[in-house]
Write an enzyme that holds these catalytic residues in place. Structure first.
Site, PDB file in Angstrom:
ATOM      1  CB  SER A 174      -0.901  -0.308   1.016  1.00  0.00           C
ATOM      2  OG  SER A 174      -1.610   1.396   1.343  1.00  0.00           O
ATOM      3  CB  THR A 186      -7.267  -1.757   0.656  1.00  0.00           C
ATOM      4  OG1 THR A 186      -6.903  -1.775  -0.509  1.00  0.00           O
ATOM      5  CG2 THR A 186      -5.780  -2.037   1.767  1.00  0.00           C
ATOM      6  CE  LYS A 208     -10.872  -0.368  -1.176  1.00  0.00           C
ATOM      7  NZ  LYS A 208     -11.333   0.006  -2.779  1.00  0.00           N
ATOM      8  CG  ASP A 218     -11.937   3.265  -4.160  1.00  0.00           C
ATOM      9  OD1 ASP A 218     -10.684   3.941  -4.006  1.00  0.00           O
ATOM     10  OD2 ASP A 218     -12.537   1.551  -3.480  1.00  0.00           O
TER      11      ASP A 218
END
Ligand code: ATR
Length: 277
Positions: free
Chosen positions: A19, A66, A70, A107
């Site tokens: 990440s 993540t 999610k 997002d």
């Protein structure tokens, strides 16, 4: 009297080592001279709920979530935003003072901000958008395009039933196109978006015939390794306005950072460079 507390946040994934969020939030904390820390948290799916209920007790004010957490994070949350509910997944959590977990999904916002700023002349209402892919990223992107007023989404996916399911859910403005036919609808598109992993380093190339692309079309890709994917390269050669994918990652992080640390960060060349390094 409660002591002065330094806010903590982090990204929860499994695995999480890849990440780039700690780098981004760490840079912003330093840049704005803010107290706070943002750390990677590797959490197995079976431990997610326990961890989410425990973090606030350890000084955490929120977290990003993540893959693969999610959808589960949305389920666990006590309060969810409309856009997170629509997308069916959460990526940004706020641990409220009253103990409730608030879940948002930024997002689609990140995608749309990147697109809007990268292609300021693109008008959502100007024509259909071709969306390649029907996975999690696609859901967020479709939601943002529909709420921005895109009149029609031509949706195509290797596995057609996943696209059909999105049509079922998101309705009349979606038309499903066979994956092998996708090249034939590019000509009519005001926007083309790749939401698949195709073209990413380590993934197969996107093999779509792109000769139908015309210069009036804006083309964007969520893949950012490489930054200029073959799709963007060919589109640029066809005279299209192209928008690369690194900004989506940056913009999706802004609402969380602002809520946790109290400052809205600017997106500049420096943060793009840091994220691409
Ligand atoms: P994400 O949450 O990142 O969108 P995902 O849900 O696994 O991840 O979705 C990945 C997308 O890339 C899907 O649209 C997938 O197509 P399928 O639904 O047919 O799997 C697409 N994709 C991945 N590898 C692909 C490949 N080799 N050819 C075509 N599409 C591919």
């Amino acid at each position: 009297m409660s002591a002065h507390k330094i806010p903590l946040a982090g990204v929860i994934g499994y695995p999480v080592a890849h990440s780039k969020s700690p780098r981004m939030h760490g840079h912003w904390l330093k840049k704005y001279g803010l107290e706070g820390h943002y750390v990677p948290l590797e959490v197995k799916p079976e431990n997610l709920e326990t961890v989410l209920r425990t973090l606030p007790k350890a000084g955490f004010v929120g977290a990003n979530v993540t893959v693969p957490h999610k959808e589960a994070a949305l389920e666990i949350a006590d309060v969810t935003t409309d856009r997170a509910t629509l997308i069916g997944a959460a990526n940004t959590l706020i641990f409220r003072e009253d103990g409730k977990i608030h879940a948002d999904n930024t997002d689609g916002y990140g995608f749309f901000e990147n697109l809007r700023r990268g292609a300021p002349d693109w008008d959502p209402a100007s024509g259909p958008a071709v969306v390649l892919g029907a996975g999690g990223a696609s859901r967020a992107i479709i939601t943002s395009l529909l709420s921005a007023g895109v009149p029609e989404i031509l949706l195509t996916n290797r596995t057609r039933i996943r696209a059909d399911a999105l049509k079922q859910e998101f309705g009349a403005r979606i038309t499903v196109i066979d994956w092998v036919q996708a090249g034939n609808v590019l000509e009519d598109a005001a926007l083309v978006v790749n939401t698949t992993s195709l073209g990413m380093v380590g993934s197969p190339e996107l093999r779509l015939p792109l000769d139908g692309l015309s210069a009036k079309t804006v083309v964007t890709d969520i893949v950012y390794t490489p930054l200029k994917t073959r799709l963007l390269q060919v589109a640029e050669e066809a005279g299209c306005h192209v928008v690369d994918g690194i900004g989506m990652l940056i913009y999706q992080g802004i609402p969380g950072f602002e809520r946790w640390f109290g400052q809205r960060p600017e997106v500049d060349e420096e943060i793009r460079r840091i994220m691409l390094a």
